[in-house]
Design an enzyme around this catalytic site. Structure first.
Site, mmCIF file in Angstrom:
data_model
loop_
_atom_site.group_PDB
_atom_site.id
_atom_site.type_symbol
_atom_site.label_atom_id
_atom_site.label_comp_id
_atom_site.label_asym_id
_atom_site.label_seq_id
_atom_site.Cartn_x
_atom_site.Cartn_y
_atom_site.Cartn_z
ATOM 1 N N ARG A 114 -4.993 -4.847 6.337
ATOM 2 C CA ARG A 114 -6.050 -4.128 6.653
ATOM 3 C C ARG A 114 -7.139 -4.865 7.051
ATOM 4 O O ARG A 114 -8.038 -4.502 7.951
ATOM 5 C CB ARG A 114 -6.320 -2.978 5.532
ATOM 6 C CG ARG A 114 -5.062 -1.997 5.416
ATOM 7 C CD ARG A 114 -5.557 -1.015 4.294
ATOM 8 N NE ARG A 114 -5.223 -1.859 2.923
ATOM 9 C CZ ARG A 114 -6.080 -1.587 1.797
ATOM 10 N NH1 ARG A 114 -6.823 -0.674 1.747
ATOM 11 N NH2 ARG A 114 -5.564 -2.196 0.643
ATOM 12 N N ASP A 133 0.831 -1.242 0.000
ATOM 13 C CA ASP A 133 0.079 -0.071 0.120
ATOM 14 C C ASP A 133 0.789 1.374 0.023
ATOM 15 O O ASP A 133 1.756 1.331 0.572
ATOM 16 C CB ASP A 133 -0.956 0.165 1.152
ATOM 17 C CG ASP A 133 -2.004 -1.097 1.227
ATOM 18 O OD1 ASP A 133 -2.268 -1.445 0.058
ATOM 19 O OD2 ASP A 133 -2.496 -1.442 2.398
ATOM 20 N N TYR A 172 4.750 -8.871 8.312
ATOM 21 C CA TYR A 172 4.473 -7.618 8.360
ATOM 22 C C TYR A 172 4.197 -7.310 10.023
ATOM 23 O O TYR A 172 3.736 -8.007 10.766
ATOM 24 C CB TYR A 172 3.151 -7.508 7.933
ATOM 25 C CG TYR A 172 2.926 -7.759 6.681
ATOM 26 C CD1 TYR A 172 3.188 -6.778 5.552
ATOM 27 C CD2 TYR A 172 2.625 -9.107 6.129
ATOM 28 C CE1 TYR A 172 3.117 -7.256 4.204
ATOM 29 C CE2 TYR A 172 2.439 -9.427 4.771
ATOM 30 C CZ TYR A 172 2.581 -8.246 3.552
ATOM 31 O OH TYR A 172 2.583 -8.755 2.390
#
Length: 298
Positions: A179, A46, A74
């Site tokens: 997300r 992103d 992540y």
């Protein structure tokens, strides 16, 4: 006047992407800085995310599917109390909650988000809907209904927690949306949530700590960039390596099954080298490899 095609450059460049830059913009700048004929990346980040963006150049683009399928890690922060239109801090707040989870409640909820799970991608994502990107449809005001997709989450751990946020680390397979994890975890805990910041710390064999800084990617630093290039086989560490015989090398480079030395399961995907040079990816057929992607290297 004929358009200049660019230089034949082959290998991987690992970029530590900063926030505020799109993945395709990074690829474009690398290609421009090196005057490279061909470039691509293995896994979008992103625009607001940072960390590993692996750029494939030339024949290395043939190994992109291998890296895309590899595990990735992540580190991210989830802010509690609000859900947004993008499931991160860049979007508009669409729902709020005064509830806040305890640290114990967070830890108890995490197992539900590990292993084989089904995940609905964010409405603002690169997923295609009838040929169009979901984020393009969302910008045009269309309501996008995305189907749940399977995802392998190898691990999801809580690193730290405050009243209003939690820091987590996730290791997952192909197609994972952090997300979505933040959104669904917030719903599970009854407090709502969205990603505040996100960093991909490693992707397959590549680590952010080894990446070149984006602000160093310039034609003036071309020699420095080329010195940071990694060989094609850097992305193939999860595959067994076979060694071609002299005759096998000739046959493989012509797209034919070639004789190799080494050990693998019959039918297993492998990569083949000869004197340290990558020749192909293919299937081990018992003494020979049937190439599926041949590397045309100088």
């Amino acid at each position: 006047m004929a358009r200049k095609k660019g230089r034949e450059i082959h290998g991987w460049l690992i970029v530590d992407k900063p926030a505020g830059v799109g993945s395709t913009d990074v690829v474009g700048k690398v290609r421009w800085a090196l005057d490279a004929k061909k470039a691509g990346h293995a896994g979008t980040l992103d625009p607001d995310a940072t960390g590993v963006l692996a750029i494939a150049l030339g024949e290395a683009t043939k190994t992109v599917p291998i890296l895309t399928d590899a595990l990735k890690a992540y580190d991210f922060r989830v802010n509690w109390g609000a859900e947004t239109s993008t499931d991160d801090a860049s979007g508009e707040v669409v729902k709020t909650s005064d509830a806040r989870p305890t640290e114990d409640a967070i830890r108890e909820a995490l197992p539900e988000f590990t292993g084989d799970i089904m995940q609905i991608p964010p409405a603002v994502s690169a997923v295609r809907v009838d040929g169009a990107r979901a984020y393009d449809l969302a910008r045009e005001g269309e309501t996008v209904e995305l189907a749940a997709r399977p995802l392998w989450v190898d691990s999801l751990e809580l690193l730290a927690a405050t009243e209003n946020s939690a820091d987590l680390r996730m290791v997952c397979g192909k197609g994972g949306y952090v997300r979505s994890i933040a959104r669904d975890l917030g719903r599970k805990l009854g407090c709502l949530g969205h990603v505040d910041h996100l960093r991909r710390t490693w992707s397959g064999p590549f680590e952010a700590a080894d990446g070149i800084a984006f602000d160093r990617i310039d034609r003036a630093n071309q020699a420095e960039i080329e010195a940071a290039l990694l060989p094609i086989q850097s992305a193939l560490t999860d595959l067994p390596e076979m060694h071609a015989t002299e005759i096998g090398e000739v046959r493989i480079l012509n797209g034919n099954p070639g004789q190799v030395l080494g050990h693998a399961e019959f039918g297993e995907e492998v990569w083949v080298s000869r004197n340290g040079r990558a020749l192909c990816i293919g299937r081990f057929m018992g003494g020979e490899v049937q190439p599926s992607r041949v590397f045309n290297l100088p």
